[in-house]
Design an enzyme around this catalytic site. Structure first.
Site, short mmCIF file in Angstrom:
data_model
loop_
_atom_site.label_atom_id
_atom_site.label_comp_id
_atom_site.label_asym_id
_atom_site.label_seq_id
_atom_site.Cartn_x
_atom_site.Cartn_y
_atom_site.Cartn_z
N ASN A 35 0.85 -1.19 0.00
CA ASN A 35 0.00 0.00 0.00
C ASN A 35 0.89 1.24 0.00
OD1 ASN A 35 -2.80 -0.90 0.21
ND2 ASN A 35 -2.22 -1.74 2.21
N CYS A 86 -5.36 -7.36 -3.81
CA CYS A 86 -5.88 -6.09 -4.33
C CYS A 86 -6.59 -6.40 -5.64
CB CYS A 86 -4.72 -5.12 -4.56
SG CYS A 86 -5.23 -3.58 -5.34
N GLY A 87 -7.88 -6.18 -5.69
CA GLY A 87 -8.68 -6.56 -6.86
C GLY A 87 -8.34 -5.73 -8.09
N CYS A 108 -12.18 0.45 -5.31
CA CYS A 108 -11.50 -0.65 -4.62
C CYS A 108 -12.16 -1.95 -5.07
CB CYS A 108 -11.62 -0.48 -3.10
SG CYS A 108 -10.90 -1.86 -2.20
N1 LIG Z 1 -5.70 -1.28 0.79
C1 LIG Z 1 -6.16 -2.61 0.86
C2 LIG Z 1 -5.64 -3.48 -0.22
C3 LIG Z 1 -5.93 -2.93 -1.60
C4 LIG Z 1 -7.37 -3.12 -2.06
C5 LIG Z 1 -7.49 -2.65 -3.48
N2 LIG Z 1 -7.44 -1.28 -3.72
C6 LIG Z 1 -8.50 -3.37 -4.32
O1 LIG Z 1 -8.78 -2.93 -5.44
O2 LIG Z 1 -8.97 -4.43 -3.91
C7 LIG Z 1 -5.78 -3.26 2.21
O3 LIG Z 1 -4.68 -3.04 2.73
O4 LIG Z 1 -6.59 -4.01 2.71
#
Ligand SMILES: N[C@@H](CCC[C@H](N)C(=O)O)C(=O)O
EC number: 5.1.1.7
Length: 279
Positions: free
Chosen positions: A71, A80-81, A212
């Site tokens: 991150n 991370c999707g 996200c």
């Molecule tokens: N910030 C999240 C992980 C990233 C999620 C992402 N942006 C997505 O698209 O799924 C975490 O640390 O949980």
């Protein structure tokens, strides 16, 4: 070796507004012990490239490749999707994998298919569903649902999504003791006339992001269990772009194939130099 090998070629990509720096790290350039610091520096907006996260693509013995994902604050996350969709396109365009591929993440193996600027991933199995927990924040009670879609997500259905204080409320829920010690990403979902809108406060970015992917999957699965939606479910993210979630298996928490589909765009490619790494 403790030094970073510069310059480092990179791609800046966007998955529905969730933006990432992606580096082919099959030949190591950044020492393991400096990866978190490196992520913080290059993801810092206005001082460097700026991004929600950093991906380092590395060799795998079990799949086409594996990733290290950090991150923007340097924390390493399991999944991370949107990043997975961008990485899939990166790997395909660099000849690292075919258009149908498999790659290793800390959450498990992710399968992906790339078609032009669209990438679809098969998610790891969602788990740890919890429904209808009443949580108090700032004297107000919220009905909170949660699920782990590779990373932990809380989901709250709201009447007016534009009115949500994302930074205030999002941050308090993200750090709420109920979700300790890992914390959680926090999604607010609003039902529109013919669908859904979603806004996500992301752990590790510590702010609302434009989209996200794992959050959209969490929102869609919980909406289905609640009887608000059926597969496929489209959710419009903060940046105005819709992501689609398709799932099969029994309706409810027992879903066996969860697909996330949406755009994965190359914004630009460049080289990171010592000036990109100024603290
Ligand atoms: N910030 C999240 C992980 C990233 C999620 C992402 N942006 C997505 O698209 O799924 C975490 O640390 O949980």
């Amino acid at each position: 070796m403790n030094s970073i090998t510069l310059p480092i070629p990179f791609w800046k990509m966007s998955g529905a507004g969730n933006d990432f720096i992606i580096i082919d790290h099959r030949k190591p350039l950044i020492p393991q012990e400096r990866m978190a610091e490196f992520a913080r520096l290059v993801c810092r907006r206005k001082f460097s490239v700026g991004a929600d996260g950093l991906f380092l693509i590395e060799p795998s013995t079990r799949a086409d490749f594996k990733w290290r994902f950090f991150n923007a604050d340097g924390s390493e996350a399991e999944m991370c999707g949107n990043g997975a969709r961008c990485v899939a396109r990166f790997a395909y365009m660099h000849g690292i994998a075919a258009a149908r591929m498999r790659f290793e993440t800390l959450a498990g193996i992710v399968e992906a298919t790339v078609a032009d600027t669209t990438a679809t991933i098969k998610m790891t199995s969602p788990h740890s569903f919890r429904f209808d927990r009443q949580i108090e924040v700032g004297g107000q009670l919220f009905m909170v649902h949660s699920v782990d879609t590779g990373v932990p997500h809380a989901v709250i259905f709201v009447d007016d999504i534009d009115e949500v204080d994302m930074v205030g409320l999002g941050r308090q829920l993200r750090h709420h003791p109920v979700f300790a010690p890992m914390g959680t990403n926090v999604n607010f979902v609003g039902r529109t006339g013919d669908g859904f809108r979603i806004r996500t406060y992301e752990r590790g970015v510590e702010d609302e992001t434009m989209a996200c992917g794992t959050g959209v999957v969490a929102g869609a699965l919980i909406a289905a269990v609640k009887g608000y939606a059926d597969s496929p479910v489209a959710m419009v993210t903060s940046g105005g772009i819709a992501l689609t979630v398709q799932f099969s298996g029994k309706k409810g928490t027992d879903v066996d194939q969860v697909l996330l589909k949406g755009p994965a765009h190359l914004i630009y490619r460049g080289e990171l130099t010592s000036e990109s790494l100024i603290a």
